[in-house]
Design a protein around this motif. Structure first.
Motif, PDB file in Angstrom:
ATOM      1  N   ILE A 259       0.877  -1.173   0.000  1.00 25.90           N
ATOM      2  CA  ILE A 259       0.000   0.000   0.000  1.00 25.90           C
ATOM      3  C   ILE A 259       0.910   1.216   0.000  1.00 25.90           C
ATOM      4  O   ILE A 259       1.978   1.191   0.617  1.00 25.90           O
ATOM      5  CB  ILE A 259      -0.902  -0.006   1.248  1.00 25.90           C
ATOM      6  CG1 ILE A 259      -1.917  -1.147   1.164  1.00 25.90           C
ATOM      7  CG2 ILE A 259      -1.626   1.339   1.433  1.00 25.90           C
ATOM      8  CD1 ILE A 259      -2.589  -1.497   2.474  1.00 25.90           C
TER       9      ILE A 259
ATOM     10  N   TYR B 249       4.064   1.064   2.241  1.00 25.50           N
ATOM     11  CA  TYR B 249       3.831   0.187   3.383  1.00 25.50           C
ATOM     12  C   TYR B 249       3.642  -1.248   2.910  1.00 25.50           C
ATOM     13  O   TYR B 249       2.950  -1.487   1.901  1.00 25.50           O
ATOM     14  CB  TYR B 249       2.561   0.581   4.134  1.00 25.50           C
ATOM     15  CG  TYR B 249       2.580   1.934   4.801  1.00 25.50           C
ATOM     16  CD1 TYR B 249       1.949   3.039   4.222  1.00 25.50           C
ATOM     17  CD2 TYR B 249       3.200   2.115   6.040  1.00 25.50           C
ATOM     18  CE1 TYR B 249       1.940   4.271   4.842  1.00 25.50           C
ATOM     19  CE2 TYR B 249       3.195   3.351   6.671  1.00 25.50           C
ATOM     20  CZ  TYR B 249       2.570   4.428   6.066  1.00 25.50           C
ATOM     21  OH  TYR B 249       2.557   5.656   6.692  1.00 25.50           O
TER      22      TYR B 249
ATOM     23  N   ASP C 280      -4.132  -6.480   9.476  1.00 24.72           N
ATOM     24  CA  ASP C 280      -3.918  -6.482  10.922  1.00 24.72           C
ATOM     25  C   ASP C 280      -2.494  -6.121  11.340  1.00 24.72           C
ATOM     26  O   ASP C 280      -2.282  -5.692  12.481  1.00 24.72           O
ATOM     27  CB  ASP C 280      -4.355  -7.814  11.535  1.00 24.72           C
ATOM     28  CG  ASP C 280      -3.603  -9.013  10.972  1.00 24.72           C
ATOM     29  OD1 ASP C 280      -3.767 -10.112  11.538  1.00 24.72           O
ATOM     30  OD2 ASP C 280      -2.862  -8.857   9.979  1.00 24.72           O
TER      31      ASP C 280
ATOM     32  N   TRP D 163       1.136  -4.044   9.957  1.00 24.99           N
ATOM     33  CA  TRP D 163       1.724  -3.140   8.965  1.00 24.99           C
ATOM     34  C   TRP D 163       3.204  -2.936   9.264  1.00 24.99           C
ATOM     35  O   TRP D 163       3.617  -2.957  10.437  1.00 24.99           O
ATOM     36  CB  TRP D 163       1.058  -1.765   9.016  1.00 24.99           C
ATOM     37  CG  TRP D 163      -0.383  -1.715   8.660  1.00 24.99           C
ATOM     38  CD1 TRP D 163      -1.435  -2.281   9.344  1.00 24.99           C
ATOM     39  CD2 TRP D 163      -0.958  -1.031   7.546  1.00 24.99           C
ATOM     40  NE1 TRP D 163      -2.622  -1.998   8.724  1.00 24.99           N
ATOM     41  CE2 TRP D 163      -2.364  -1.219   7.631  1.00 24.99           C
ATOM     42  CE3 TRP D 163      -0.442  -0.262   6.498  1.00 24.99           C
ATOM     43  CZ2 TRP D 163      -3.249  -0.673   6.681  1.00 24.99           C
ATOM     44  CZ3 TRP D 163      -1.319   0.279   5.570  1.00 24.99           C
ATOM     45  CH2 TRP D 163      -2.709   0.065   5.672  1.00 24.99           C
ATOM     46  N   GLY D 164       3.988  -2.707   8.216  1.00 24.30           N
ATOM     47  CA  GLY D 164       5.331  -2.214   8.414  1.00 24.30           C
ATOM     48  C   GLY D 164       5.283  -0.740   8.788  1.00 24.30           C
ATOM     49  O   GLY D 164       4.224  -0.099   8.736  1.00 24.30           O
ATOM     50  N   GLN D 165       6.413  -0.185   9.147  1.00 23.70           N
ATOM     51  CA  GLN D 165       6.480   1.215   9.558  1.00 23.70           C
ATOM     52  C   GLN D 165       6.410   2.161   8.362  1.00 23.70           C
ATOM     53  O   GLN D 165       6.147   3.361   8.527  1.00 23.70           O
ATOM     54  CB  GLN D 165       7.763   1.485  10.332  1.00 23.70           C
ATOM     55  CG  GLN D 165       9.030   1.310   9.503  1.00 23.70           C
ATOM     56  CD  GLN D 165      10.291   1.422  10.354  1.00 23.70           C
ATOM     57  OE1 GLN D 165      10.266   1.255  11.564  1.00 23.70           O
ATOM     58  NE2 GLN D 165      11.421   1.715   9.710  1.00 23.70           N
TER      59      GLN D 165
ATOM     60  N   TYR E  20      -9.439   2.450   9.967  1.00 20.87           N
ATOM     61  CA  TYR E  20      -8.045   2.530  10.353  1.00 20.87           C
ATOM     62  C   TYR E  20      -7.743   3.926  10.864  1.00 20.87           C
ATOM     63  O   TYR E  20      -8.255   4.922  10.340  1.00 20.87           O
ATOM     64  CB  TYR E  20      -7.141   2.198   9.158  1.00 20.87           C
ATOM     65  CG  TYR E  20      -7.300   0.778   8.683  1.00 20.87           C
ATOM     66  CD1 TYR E  20      -8.373   0.397   7.872  1.00 20.87           C
ATOM     67  CD2 TYR E  20      -6.401  -0.214   9.070  1.00 20.87           C
ATOM     68  CE1 TYR E  20      -8.552  -0.911   7.486  1.00 20.87           C
ATOM     69  CE2 TYR E  20      -6.568  -1.533   8.670  1.00 20.87           C
ATOM     70  CZ  TYR E  20      -7.644  -1.869   7.889  1.00 20.87           C
ATOM     71  OH  TYR E  20      -7.815  -3.171   7.500  1.00 20.87           O
TER      72      TYR E  20
ATOM     73  N   ALA F   4       2.315   4.187  10.543  1.00 15.94           N
ATOM     74  CA  ALA F   4       1.464   3.350   9.702  1.00 15.94           C
ATOM     75  C   ALA F   4       0.034   3.356  10.221  1.00 15.94           C
ATOM     76  O   ALA F   4      -0.196   3.582  11.414  1.00 15.94           O
ATOM     77  CB  ALA F   4       1.992   1.919   9.705  1.00 15.94           C
ATOM     78  N   PRO F   5      -0.922   3.137   9.346  1.00 22.98           N
ATOM     79  CA  PRO F   5      -2.303   2.977   9.819  1.00 22.98           C
ATOM     80  C   PRO F   5      -2.411   1.818  10.804  1.00 22.98           C
ATOM     81  O   PRO F   5      -1.656   0.855  10.737  1.00 22.98           O
ATOM     82  CB  PRO F   5      -3.075   2.681   8.525  1.00 22.98           C
ATOM     83  CG  PRO F   5      -2.247   3.293   7.444  1.00 22.98           C
ATOM     84  CD  PRO F   5      -0.828   3.080   7.885  1.00 22.98           C
TER      85      PRO F   5
ATOM     86  N   LEU G 223      -5.324  -0.809  12.559  1.00 27.75           N
ATOM     87  CA  LEU G 223      -6.676  -1.351  12.441  1.00 27.75           C
ATOM     88  C   LEU G 223      -7.476  -1.088  13.711  1.00 27.75           C
ATOM     89  O   LEU G 223      -7.029  -1.403  14.815  1.00 27.75           O
ATOM     90  CB  LEU G 223      -6.602  -2.856  12.186  1.00 27.75           C
ATOM     91  CG  LEU G 223      -7.914  -3.630  12.179  1.00 27.75           C
ATOM     92  CD1 LEU G 223      -8.797  -3.192  11.004  1.00 27.75           C
ATOM     93  CD2 LEU G 223      -7.648  -5.133  12.118  1.00 27.75           C
TER      94      LEU G 223
ATOM     95  N   GLN H 137     -11.147  -4.557  16.865  1.00 23.47           N
ATOM     96  CA  GLN H 137      -9.863  -5.267  16.875  1.00 23.47           C
ATOM     97  C   GLN H 137      -9.371  -5.397  18.321  1.00 23.47           C
ATOM     98  O   GLN H 137      -9.578  -4.507  19.160  1.00 23.47           O
ATOM     99  CB  GLN H 137      -8.841  -4.515  16.020  1.00 23.47           C
ATOM    100  CG  GLN H 137      -7.407  -5.018  16.100  1.00 23.47           C
ATOM    101  CD  GLN H 137      -7.204  -6.381  15.455  1.00 23.47           C
ATOM    102  OE1 GLN H 137      -8.151  -7.105  15.166  1.00 23.47           O
ATOM    103  NE2 GLN H 137      -5.953  -6.741  15.223  1.00 23.47           N
TER     104      GLN H 137
END
Lengths: 120, 107
Positions: A37, A94, A108, A110-112, B36, B43-44, B46, B55
């Motif tokens: 993303i 990302y 659920d 994510w990378g930084q 999000y 970062a986003p 959840l 969540q």
């Protein structure tokens, strides 16, 4: 705890290929959709595409002709290649893990994020 | 591609306020929608999946509702750590698409 970490060059020249790798640690790479993303500076989020553990891929039609996402199971890594880049591809990229097991669909982990600038 | 339209694009609120953000899909997406939260430089994260499922680890002041084309994220009592940008995401079909974001600022 699952962790994702992007790596790759922060500067890419116009017309060249952007290459990023995401390393997954703390969990299995099986049965998930490994996704890229991106977010241009000051803008919203854009889904680029995914590679599933099975090897199946799916890409955003807006980028499909330029994108390849692949998986290296032996290294617990997946990669993004975006060819023929322009300044419009400058963004924070990302990597993320997507759960897609009915009825649950979500990103659920994510990378930084890593900023890639396209400039000569 | 399914278009996701959030409203408002930004809002100002005070600590303790009840905040509601809406997201409308250009076609029906059942309940395949997530929310999000993104803070600057991060970062986003959840918050909500399948429209209304919280969540793990997310505070109970966050809740989601809706199905079909109209969805809502509600923060029952805004806390200082909730000032951020919120995005909806349709998970119904490809390409997955996000709303444009709602920035929640301090009044």
């Amino acid at each position: 705890q699952v962790q994702l970490q992007e790596s790759g060059p922060g500067l890419v020249k116009p017309s060249e290929t952007l290459s990023l790798t995401c390393t997954v640690s703390g969990g299995s790479i099986s049965n998930y959709y490994w996704t890229w993303i991106r977010q241009p500076p000051g803008e919203g989020l854009e889904w680029i595409g995914y590679v599933h553990y099975s090897g199946n891929t799916n890409y955003n039609p807006s980028l499909k002709s330029r994108v390849t996402i692949s998986l290296d199971k032996s290294k617990n890594q997946f990669s993004l290649k975006l060819s023929s880049v322009t300044a419009a591809d400058t963004a924070v990229y990302y990597c993320a893990r997507r759960v897609a097991t009915k009825p649950v669909y979500c990103f659920d982990y994510w990378g930084q994020g890593t900023l890639v600038t396209v400039s000569s | 591609a399914i278009q996701m339209t959030q409203s408002p694009s930004s809002l100002s609120a005070s600590v303790g306020d009840r905040v509601t953000i809406t997201c409308r899909a250009s076609q029906g997406i059942k309940n395949d929608l997530g929310w999000y939260q993104q803070k600057p430089g991060k970062a986003p994260k959840l918050l909500i999946y399948t429209a209304s499922s919280l969540q793990s680890g997310v505070p109970l002041r966050f809740s989601g509702s809706g199905s079909g084309t109209d969805f809502t994220l509600t923060i029952s009592s805004l806390q200082p750590e909730d000032f951020a940008t919120y995005y909806c995401l349709q998970d119904y079909n490809y390409p997955l698409t996000f709303g444009q974001g709602t920035k929640v600022e301090i009044k």
